[in-house]
Scaffold this motif. Structure first.
Motif, PDB file in Angstrom:
ATOM      1  N   ASP A   4       0.837  -1.203   0.000  1.00  0.00           N
ATOM      2  CA  ASP A   4       0.000   0.000   0.000  1.00  0.00           C
ATOM      3  C   ASP A   4       0.867   1.246   0.000  1.00  0.00           C
ATOM      4  OD1 ASP A   4       1.061  -0.167   2.487  1.00  0.00           O
ATOM      5  OD2 ASP A   4      -0.838   0.029   3.582  1.00  0.00           O
ATOM      6  N   SER A   5       2.062   1.140  -0.595  1.00  0.00           N
ATOM      7  CA  SER A   5       2.987   2.264  -0.608  1.00  0.00           C
ATOM      8  C   SER A   5       2.447   3.395  -1.460  1.00  0.00           C
ATOM      9  CB  SER A   5       4.353   1.809  -1.141  1.00  0.00           C
ATOM     10  OG  SER A   5       4.212   1.242  -2.423  1.00  0.00           O
ATOM     11  N   GLY A   6       2.681   4.573  -1.005  1.00  0.00           N
ATOM     12  CA  GLY A   6       2.214   5.731  -1.745  1.00  0.00           C
ATOM     13  C   GLY A   6       3.354   6.432  -2.449  1.00  0.00           C
ATOM     14  N   ALA A   7       3.106   7.630  -2.921  1.00  0.00           N
ATOM     15  CA  ALA A   7       4.109   8.387  -3.642  1.00  0.00           C
ATOM     16  C   ALA A   7       4.912   9.233  -2.659  1.00  0.00           C
ATOM     17  CB  ALA A   7       3.434   9.296  -4.673  1.00  0.00           C
ATOM     18  N   SER A   8       6.222   9.242  -2.826  1.00  0.00           N
ATOM     19  CA  SER A   8       7.087   9.990  -1.914  1.00  0.00           C
ATOM     20  C   SER A   8       7.165  11.452  -2.321  1.00  0.00           C
ATOM     21  CB  SER A   8       8.486   9.374  -1.925  1.00  0.00           C
ATOM     22  OG  SER A   8       9.081   9.534  -3.205  1.00  0.00           O
ATOM     23  N   ARG A   9       7.569  12.276  -1.355  1.00  0.00           N
ATOM     24  CA  ARG A   9       7.751  13.693  -1.652  1.00  0.00           C
ATOM     25  C   ARG A   9       8.900  13.889  -2.645  1.00  0.00           C
ATOM     26  NH1 ARG A   9       7.966  17.607   3.401  1.00  0.00           N
ATOM     27  NH2 ARG A   9       5.839  16.790   3.448  1.00  0.00           N
ATOM     28  N   ARG A  10       9.924  13.027  -2.527  1.00  0.00           N
ATOM     29  CA  ARG A  10      11.058  13.108  -3.440  1.00  0.00           C
ATOM     30  C   ARG A  10      10.615  12.893  -4.884  1.00  0.00           C
ATOM     31  NH1 ARG A  10      16.067   8.789  -3.449  1.00  0.00           N
ATOM     32  NH2 ARG A  10      17.243   9.699  -5.196  1.00  0.00           N
ATOM     33  N   ARG A  11       9.727  11.927  -5.100  1.00  0.00           N
ATOM     34  CA  ARG A  11       9.205  11.663  -6.447  1.00  0.00           C
ATOM     35  C   ARG A  11       8.453  12.879  -6.978  1.00  0.00           C
ATOM     36  NH1 ARG A  11       7.548   7.261  -9.655  1.00  0.00           N
ATOM     37  NH2 ARG A  11       8.420   5.793  -8.138  1.00  0.00           N
ATOM     38  N   ALA A  12       7.671  13.519  -6.097  1.00  0.00           N
ATOM     39  CA  ALA A  12       6.912  14.692  -6.525  1.00  0.00           C
ATOM     40  C   ALA A  12       7.846  15.828  -6.928  1.00  0.00           C
ATOM     41  CB  ALA A  12       5.981  15.146  -5.406  1.00  0.00           C
TER      42      ALA A  12
ATOM     43  N   ASN B 289      -9.622  -0.432  -3.949  1.00  0.00           N
ATOM     44  CA  ASN B 289      -8.538  -1.339  -4.340  1.00  0.00           C
ATOM     45  C   ASN B 289      -7.567  -0.656  -5.297  1.00  0.00           C
ATOM     46  OD1 ASN B 289      -9.400  -3.520  -2.802  1.00  0.00           O
ATOM     47  ND2 ASN B 289     -10.683  -4.343  -4.449  1.00  0.00           N
ATOM     48  N   ALA B 290      -8.104   0.137  -6.221  1.00  0.00           N
ATOM     49  CA  ALA B 290      -7.244   0.858  -7.156  1.00  0.00           C
ATOM     50  C   ALA B 290      -6.438   1.940  -6.457  1.00  0.00           C
ATOM     51  CB  ALA B 290      -8.090   1.475  -8.275  1.00  0.00           C
ATOM     52  N   LEU B 291      -7.001   2.471  -5.329  1.00  0.00           N
ATOM     53  CA  LEU B 291      -6.302   3.516  -4.572  1.00  0.00           C
ATOM     54  C   LEU B 291      -5.286   2.944  -3.591  1.00  0.00           C
ATOM     55  CD1 LEU B 291      -9.321   5.868  -3.738  1.00  0.00           C
ATOM     56  CD2 LEU B 291      -7.310   6.492  -5.092  1.00  0.00           C
ATOM     57  N   ARG B 292      -5.337   1.644  -3.365  1.00  0.00           N
ATOM     58  CA  ARG B 292      -4.551   1.047  -2.290  1.00  0.00           C
ATOM     59  C   ARG B 292      -3.051   1.232  -2.495  1.00  0.00           C
ATOM     60  NH1 ARG B 292      -6.067  -4.936  -0.350  1.00  0.00           N
ATOM     61  NH2 ARG B 292      -8.041  -3.820  -0.190  1.00  0.00           N
ATOM     62  N   SER B 293      -2.569   1.051  -3.703  1.00  0.00           N
ATOM     63  CA  SER B 293      -1.139   1.197  -3.988  1.00  0.00           C
ATOM     64  C   SER B 293      -0.961   2.125  -5.181  1.00  0.00           C
ATOM     65  CB  SER B 293      -0.503  -0.162  -4.293  1.00  0.00           C
ATOM     66  OG  SER B 293       0.850  -0.006  -4.647  1.00  0.00           O
ATOM     67  N   PRO B 294      -0.783   3.431  -4.915  1.00  0.00           N
ATOM     68  CA  PRO B 294      -0.653   4.390  -6.021  1.00  0.00           C
ATOM     69  C   PRO B 294       0.483   4.047  -6.984  1.00  0.00           C
ATOM     70  CG  PRO B 294      -0.981   5.545  -3.945  1.00  0.00           C
ATOM     71  CD  PRO B 294      -0.778   4.101  -3.597  1.00  0.00           C
ATOM     72  N   LYS B 295       1.620   3.573  -6.448  1.00  0.00           N
ATOM     73  CA  LYS B 295       2.748   3.249  -7.332  1.00  0.00           C
ATOM     74  C   LYS B 295       2.401   2.088  -8.250  1.00  0.00           C
ATOM     75  CE  LYS B 295       6.195   2.917  -4.368  1.00  0.00           C
ATOM     76  NZ  LYS B 295       7.584   2.793  -3.872  1.00  0.00           N
TER      77      LYS B 295
ATOM     78  N   SER C 112       8.498  12.873 -17.157  1.00  0.00           N
ATOM     79  CA  SER C 112       7.795  13.525 -16.041  1.00  0.00           C
ATOM     80  C   SER C 112       6.440  12.883 -15.783  1.00  0.00           C
ATOM     81  CB  SER C 112       7.630  15.024 -16.321  1.00  0.00           C
ATOM     82  OG  SER C 112       6.766  15.242 -17.422  1.00  0.00           O
ATOM     83  N   PHE C 113       5.760  12.447 -16.858  1.00  0.00           N
ATOM     84  CA  PHE C 113       4.471  11.767 -16.679  1.00  0.00           C
ATOM     85  C   PHE C 113       4.661  10.459 -15.926  1.00  0.00           C
ATOM     86  CE2 PHE C 113       2.238  14.777 -19.110  1.00  0.00           C
ATOM     87  CZ  PHE C 113       0.893  14.423 -19.172  1.00  0.00           C
ATOM     88  N   VAL C 114       5.714   9.718 -16.287  1.00  0.00           N
ATOM     89  CA  VAL C 114       5.968   8.439 -15.623  1.00  0.00           C
ATOM     90  C   VAL C 114       6.323   8.653 -14.154  1.00  0.00           C
ATOM     91  CG1 VAL C 114       7.482   6.427 -15.577  1.00  0.00           C
ATOM     92  CG2 VAL C 114       6.632   7.293 -17.759  1.00  0.00           C
ATOM     93  N   VAL C 115       7.196   9.637 -13.880  1.00  0.00           N
ATOM     94  CA  VAL C 115       7.621   9.885 -12.496  1.00  0.00           C
ATOM     95  C   VAL C 115       6.461  10.390 -11.651  1.00  0.00           C
ATOM     96  CG1 VAL C 115       9.137  11.296 -11.045  1.00  0.00           C
ATOM     97  CG2 VAL C 115      10.013  10.293 -13.165  1.00  0.00           C
TER      98      VAL C 115
END
Length: 853
Positions: A407-415, A486-492, A452-455
């Motif tokens: 359920d990992s989300g997006a990091s601030r570094r990625r943003a 379920n689609a929101l569970r793991s953004p990556k 940038s879209f992929v990141v």
């Protein structure tokens, strides 16, 4: 075999279904790449053999050294030589025979009244050479032409036009000539040279219809006597040739013809296919990476146990890479077999659609096998590298934890990184589009936009899925709500799964937008520049077609319904040392039939030594009205021309305009490409068109079209291109769907216990299937939406960069209907991808699922 390898192989055997999607993605990508390379090698070898066989009896070719090549041409326009030179050479030592070869444009009319060929490859006519060794065409049926009006045609053209020996038809030269077919010929053992058509006439007819004056030939074909090599023959002829004439060996001539085919058509064709192979492999990269990332996440506890038992980080990483390597080698090997099958299938399919893929064995080179194999292995290992490194970093204490759903989300570094890439991409694209128009700079910006879209995908996925899935709460109730969660569970994971489809949809959208823009540009060009009521044309692209008779425009101008009829002819000349295409016409009538913008000077008095040119060309040559420049023609003459007029727009009129009187002394086979007709006041469109069609029927019956119909037909090749593009991109979309299906299958395995609990509390099999399907649709919707935005933006960039980098004015157009169809196809594809995982989830045994760890 070390412990890491044994563990990897055991794991692969136990969980082989997990890698089914990865295996298939690699197989498809490698098969497409291998098939393209094998097909290219086979075509090159076949054409090499065909030209070598067709010219095997010609030991030397005598031709003029004076040639003018305009932009976009390969061989250029060459000055003719004296036909009587063949008689002079025939008596020379070492010469067994010599014959003039007269060649020009000639388009046959089929039994159904429609022209044969002309859509790309040349439609040729020439004199039939009686010496069978000097003639590139071999008589297969019937006899050679003996009387005026008799012709031999290549068998492929006869089949296409449903023509037989004894049939009478029309040959456009471009003046219509009634001919009777008395023989059928082959070229190098084939029915024709690719889709090129050939009509062989008597020498007298060829001189009458294909040359500006009798006694001229394109080349002289020479056959050596016994014991004389080709080079010895050429060396002997050099001292006996007039100034400005050269001799080359037959082998060199055949190689030039082969290079013309290989260097233009085959290289362009194979490069086009290789680009789509690259797109398919790029899409496969995302699918492969996502599969290994999920598998590694699901084996966290297993990898932690290995670490606790003494395995090093390197061993755990190596074990994962060994799995990837096994999948890569097996899938790439299967892809090679599939590529050979694709090439064999195309070899059988092409003749059915009119492209004679030469018969014979496939040419399978080492490069065609090793390159796809290496690419498949590198793509698979490269995609698995980051997940393998992540597996190696698993801590031994993780063995004490319960295995949880990722359920990992997006990091601030990625943003931050994604935003920085987006800013750089925007700066590069805007600079390449608006500041300093450059396709290269815009291309760099486009690559950065994609990165940038992929990141930023995981950053945007949470908000995007919430918005896209919000209607499901109302439409599908609890089932829709669970699918969205379920689609929101793991953004990556959601972003990685959607990225593959996003790239496929983006490329489809890019070509759709660019194609619509090209159509809009053509429509804008015709609407702005074409002032006539109807256009008479011979629709074709490439080198095909014979053009229109220059006599047609004057004949139309004499009709009582017609106010103005002006034909646009074509010529070539060196202007300031560079080959340029000339428009040959009546300049005064041209200004009435076409909008040239602001005209400085006068178009009324060009005469025999006046020229008009566009402002861009005048600035490039530092010329103004009243200045003089020299034009060099293919006949070797150099004449001064005075700039009488400078005009703004070149879209239909061309960049350089001279009169027919000025071109007449230097012309070759004369023809028009377009005739614009304006009706007199009070003449209805129907009456005027009928009058034009009646006259045109006597000149080969070319097509008469209204302004709108002419604009549509001029853009007809764009639809053909888009159809081919969509067919090729279907492979990339298929690979993306395999990625979605594989991800959902792995997610079902990962959430086995959770799904069992849902069934235990009352969820039906149908609801469970719907939940998984809707999750698939949401992932596909996210990828499709991102692809539409990305493709639309890149389409705008390409159009604007092309506009700034060329003299033409490009119009940007968004085709809403086509883009809606792309969106619906993307959603339907998502639903299709979710069918198999949904069925598998519904078949889970409730008690076993609850007991699963």
């Amino acid at each position: 075999m070390n412990a890491s390898a044994r563990l990897s192989l055991r794991s692969l055997r136990a969980h082989k279904r997990r890698f089914a999607g990865t295996f298939t993605a690699v197989v498809l990508g490698v098969a497409f790449l291998a098939g393209t390379l094998v097909m290219g090698d086979t075509l090159r070898a076949s054409f090499d053999s065909m030209f070598a066989g067709a010219s095997s009896g010609t030991d030397a070719v005598v031709r003029s050294t004076n040639v003018i090549t305009t932009p976009g041409e390969s061989q250029g326009t060459r000055q003719p030589v004296r036909a009587s030179l063949a008689d002079d050479l025939a008596g020379q030592p070492g010469v067994a025979a010599a014959a003039p070869n007269i060649q020009g444009a000639g388009q046959l009319i089929g039994a159904n009244g429609k022209p044969i060929g002309g859509q790309g490859p040349p439609t040729l006519a020439g004199n039939w050479i009686d010496d069978p060794e000097l003639n590139a065409y071999q008589l297969a049926e019937g006899r050679a032409p003996r009387e005026s009006g008799e012709v031999v045609v290549n068998r492929g053209a006869a089949k296409t036009g449903d023509l037989n020996i004894g049939d009478t038809t029309t040959l456009r030269t471009p003046d219509p000539v009634q001919v009777t077919i008395v023989g059928l010929a082959t070229f190098g053992g084939e029915d024709g040279m690719a889709q090129v058509t050939f009509t062989g006439m008597t020498r007298a007819d060829a001189e009458k219809y294909l040359t500006p004056k009798p006694g001229e030939a394109s080349t002289i074909q020479v056959r050596a006597g016994p014991g004389v090599s080709q080079q010895e023959l050429v060396d002997t002829l050099k001292d006996r040739l007039p100034r400005g004439v050269e001799a080359i060996t037959g082998t060199e001539s055949a190689q030039e013809n082969t290079d013309m085919i290989s260097g233009q058509f085959l290289n362009l064709f194979t490069t086009f296919l290789l680009v789509f192979s690259g797109i398919a492999l790029l899409v496969a990269t995302f699918s492969i990476h996502n599969t290994f990332a999920i598998v590694v996440a699901q084996r966290t506890r297993e990898n932690a146990l290995l670490r606790a038992l003494g395995a090093s980080r390197r061993q755990v990483t190596a074990a994962t890479l060994v799995e990837a390597g096994c999948v890569a080698v097996l899938a790439s090997a299967a892809g090679l077999a599939g590529g050979i099958g694709i090439a064999a299938g195309l070899q059988a399919l092409f003749p059915a659609v009119g492209f004679p893929f030469p018969e014979g064995e496939l040419v399978i080179s080492a490069l065609s096998m090793l390159l796809p194999l290496a690419v498949g292995v590198v793509v698979c290992l490269g995609s698995a590298l980051l997940p393998a490194l992540r597996a190696g970093r698993t801590a031994p204490l993780a063995a004490l934890r319960e295995t949880a759903v990722d359920d990992s989300g997006a990091s601030r570094r990625r943003a931050v990184i994604g935003t920085a890439l987006g800013v750089a991409a925007l700066a590069a694209t805007l600079a390449g589009v608006l500041v300093s128009p450059s396709l290269t700079l815009a291309g760099v910006g486009a690559v950065l936009v994609l990165a940038s879209f992929v990141v930023l995908g995981p950053v945007a996925s949470t908000s995007a899925v919430r918005v896209l899935g919000s209607p499901l709460d109302r439409l599908r109730g609890v089932t829709g709500s669970l699918a969205r969660r379920n689609a929101l569970r793991s953004p990556k994971r959601t972003a990685a799964t959607a990225s593959a489809l996003m790239i496929g949809v983006a490329v489809v959208s890019l070509f759709t937008v660019f194609g619509a823009s090209l159509k809009a540009t053509m429509d804008q060009t015709v609407s702005r520049s074409f002032a006539g009521d109807v256009a008479v044309s011979t629709p074709s692209f490439g080198a095909g077609g014979s053009g229109l008779s220059p006599k047609l425009a004057p004949a139309l101008a004499r009709q009582p319904e017609v106010a103005t009829a002006v034909g646009l002819g074509k010529g070539v000349a060196d202007v300031d040392g560079k080959g340029r295409a000339l428009t040959v016409t009546d300049p005064a009538a041209l200004a009435r039939a076409f909008d040239l913008g602001t005209v400085r000077g006068s178009l009324d008095d060009l005469g025999t030594h006046g020229i008009a040119l566009t402002e861009n060309e005048a600035d490039a040559l530092h010329l103004k009205v009243g200045d003089t420049t020299r034009l060099a023609f293919t006949d070797g003459t150099r004449e001064p021309f005075t700039v009488r007029a400078v005009y703004d727009r070149s879209e239909l009129a061309g960049d350089y305009v001279i009169t027919r009187e000025a071109w007449a002394p230097h012309r070759a086979q004369d023809s028009d490409t377009l005739v614009s007709v304006t009706f007199k006041d009070g003449v209805s469109a129907a009456d005027g068109k009928a009058a034009v069609e009646k006259v045109a029927a006597a000149y080969g019956d070319p097509e008469v079209q209204t302004r709108d119909a002419y604009a549509q037909s001029a853009a007809g090749g764009i639809d053909m291109m888009l159809t081919l593009v969509y067919a090729l991109l279907a492979l990339a979309v298929l690979i993306a769907l395999l990625g979605i299906a594989n991800t959902l299958t792995l997610a079902v395995h990962e959430r086995t216990r959770e799904l069992g609990l849902l069934r235990a509390v009352g969820q039906t099999r149908a609801q469970l299937r719907a939940m998984v399907r809707w999750e698939s649709v949401l992932v596909a919707a996210f990828g499709t939406a991102g692809g539409l935005v990305l493709g639309g933006f890149l389409g705008w960039v390409l159009v604007k960069a092309s506009d700034g980098a060329s003299d033409s004015d490009f119009a940007f157009a968004l085709p809403p209907l086509q883009l809606v169809v792309v969106a619906l196809v993307g959603l339907a594809a998502g639903a299709l991808a979710g069918l198999r995982p949904a069925r598998r989830a519904a078949r889970l045994d409730v008690l076993r699922a609850i007991a699963a760890e």
